[in-house]
Design a protein around this motif. Structure first.
Motif: not given
Length: 621
Positions: A41-42, A412-416, A425-434, A548-549
């Protein structure tokens, strides 16, 4: 059953090629693509730049301001002097960043802004419903059929959503996508839990979580190259239609087969695993023990017997099998033992994918309750989770922690996609750091325990989220601060991922065996409520960008201190009864008093030494 199967696995290799191959396949088909539909949905519901479409202008949005000579408002009316332009004729949408989305498809802007986030809440309601249905069906009909049926039907339903003719149809189909998501996620959790011995279970769970993270970081790559919501939905749905080809490769869970009396099938599967592990010479046979006349039907007692034939001398028999009998047959040893579990004990293995000691799984929970003599609540009811002050405290604090971590994690994932910078890039980094966060969590719990790391990482998450809210996109002198915003937000996601992993482990350890399934079920509900509310927090971005943050950060900080009132579980056995849990509180209190006393003693000793040293140094007058 758990003990005997774990013992068989230890003979054939409890982390061999056979288990790893099965693990890799089920995680690849049931975990990696699972996060696609959850976080799609992002991009499906992204809001592109938009402007009111005046009645007198019929051209593309990029040329509007050049033709009419002034800017057009995004909502309401835009005025220049005494003239005004209404949005009654619709909007122009920019396709530079996202292309076509459901927002531009159905004009979900202005007074309808936030409908995309509502569709995500509907999906999470479906996830909540699906978790109950999938758990029951997987226990009733097996993990394998539910897994593959759900994958195939998800492909069909996801494809149907791509052809939605209205937002109403889109949101209804989204609910069923959430239901089906649990149809393949939960069986995978359980199959991974049942595939390994307790020694390897924590590591397998960490690796499984990395497949989920891999799905998150792969989603923006797919969305970057497919910037049309219908084609993107097809791209993340059609692969599901081909995943059932692995049906003939993935075996049913041997534990589930044994719990349902299908001994021959379980034996055949374990033998195949042994062959892949290079232990084909180890003969294994699971057979039922004749219990006629010994078992009351109302207790739903199951008995199992396993024969493990090992090519070793009689003198090499493991003396730890105190309940086993051995017979010598031509230099081979047949080891037979039986395990007696009531229905609750079986559920400990079949219902919940948690990390448990195999000895604890085999507890006859009804006998434990009778021996414990303190269960005032109705047996097999959730009231047992509030049986006494200590048990109630554990239940309430863990429910709060699961709610907080899920709310902040999904938020935080949906707000990326909403923070400054490139959303892909933001969503990619959000998953990569996990991925590194999960490995870090493994090392932290070994060295530092559970309570303090949970507290510290929730605190760091809160500080990072609140900090992002007060970092402007650029300074007064025009310096771009996008990198600082993205870095701080990504660090917050890293911290909450570490906290989430440790909280999940902590809950599986601290709940007593007699109520562990119920405890995990209750805190899982709290987590789903947090995930359900997260999209509403993201919705505030439209009117109050900083809120939100701040909300995600505050929610993470406030309850973090509560974990410190619970006992530490590092180096301790899981409590078997509620009395055992209360004993953990007592031991923790004694240990803290001992540590405090030792510190006080050292302080006094240091003070006395310093005084004596000072007296010796004083000059004689």
């Amino acid at each position: 059953m758990s003990v005997q199967l774990d013992d068989a696995y230890s003979r054939i290799g409890d982390y061999g090629r056979g288990q790893v191959l099965i693990f890799f396949i089920i995680c690849s088909i049931g975990q990696l693509p699972a996060s696609w539909h959850i976080f799609a949905i992002v991009f499906l519901g992204a809001t592109p730049n938009h402007w009111c479409k005046p009645a007198s202008v019929d051209t593309e949005w990029a040329h509007v301001t050049d033709q009419i000579g002034y800017d057009i408002a995004k909502c309401g009316e835009s005025e220049e002097g005494n003239s005004s332009i209404s949005c009654e004729n619709g909007w122009f949408y920019s396709d530079d960043l996202y292309g076509s989305t459901i927002v531009s498809q159905w004009d979900l802007v202005c007074d309808q802004a936030g409908f995309a986030e509502i569709s995500q809440t509907v999906l999470m309601v479906g996830v909540m419903v699906g978790s109950y249905l999938a758990g029951y069906l997987a226990d009733r009909f097996g993990r394998k059929p539910i897994l593959f049926i759900s994958l195939f039907v998800q492909g069909i339903v996801g494809t149907i959503q791509a052809f939605s003719s209205s937002f109403t149809m889109f949101i209804i189909v989204r609910f069923f996508i959430g239901v089906l998501d649990q149809g393949y996620e939960l069986p995978v959790y359980t199959m991974v839990s049942e595939l390994f011995t307790p020694r390897w279970r924590p590591y397998s769970f960490i690796c499984m979580m990395n497949f989920w993270a891999g799905g998150i970081l792969s989603l923006p790559i797919i969305a970057y190259f497919i910037r049309d919501w219908r084609y993107l939905q097809l791209a993340i749905s059609i692969p599901f239609l081909f995943l059932p080809i692995f049906y003939w490769v993935v075996p049913e869970s041997p534990r589930w087969l044994l719990s349902n009396g299908r001994y021959e099938e379980a034996t055949a599967i374990v033998k195949k695993i042994a062959h892949f592990n290079g232990k084909g010479n180890v003969e294994i046979n699971f057979v039922p023990e004749d219990t006629s006349g010994k078992t009351e039907a109302k207790e739903s007692v199951f008995q199992y017997e396993r024969n493990v034939v090992m090519e070793e001398d009689i003198n090499g028999v493991d003396q730890r099998q105190s309940s086993s009998t051995t017979e010598k047959h031509d230099h081979k040893v047949i080891v037979t033992s039986s395990l007696r579990c009531d229905s609750d004990g079986v559920n400990e293995v079949t219902n919940t994918a948690v990390i448990c000691d195999s000895e604890k799984d085999a507890v006859d929970t009804k006998q434990v309750r009778q021996k414990d003599g303190q269960s005032k609540a109705t047996p097999n009811s959730y009231l047992e989770l509030f049986n006494g002050c200590k048990m109630s405290l554990v239940s309430l604090v863990l429910s709060m922690l699961w709610f907080v971590t899920a709310f902040s994690y999904y938020g935080l994932s949906l707000n990326a996609g909403h923070i400054a910078g490139d959303p892909y890039l933001n969503v990619f980094l959000s998953g990569a750091v996990e991925i590194p966060s999960h490995f870090l969590a493994t090392g932290i719990v070994v060295w530092f325990g559970r309570r303090w790391p949970i507290f510290i990482f929730l605190l760091v998450t809160g500080m990072a989220c609140v900090g992002v809210s007060f970092i402007p996109e650029e300074t007064a002198t025009g310096n771009d601060l996008t990198v600082a915003i993205v870095t701080t937000a990504t660090f917050g996601k890293f911290s909450i991922a570490v906290a989430y992993a440790i909280v999940c482990l902590y809950a599986s350890e601290i709940f007593p065996t007699v109520v562990r399934n119920k405890g995990i079920g209750m805190v899982a509900i709290a987590a789903r409520v947090g995930a359900l509310l997260a999209p509403f927090a993201v919705l505030l971005e439209n009117s109050l960008p900083q809120v939100p943050m701040i909300l995600f950060g505050t929610v993470a900080i406030v309850p973090s201190l509560l974990v410190l009132v619970l006992p530490e579980m590092k180096g301790r056995h899981q409590p078997q009864t509620i009395s055992d849990l209360e004993a953990l509180f007592t031991e923790d209190k004694v240990r803290r008093a001992s540590i405090k006393s030792e510190r006080e003693r050292k302080r006094k000793l240091t003070s006395t030494t310093n005084k004596a040293f000072t007296a010796e140094e004083e000059p004689v007058v």
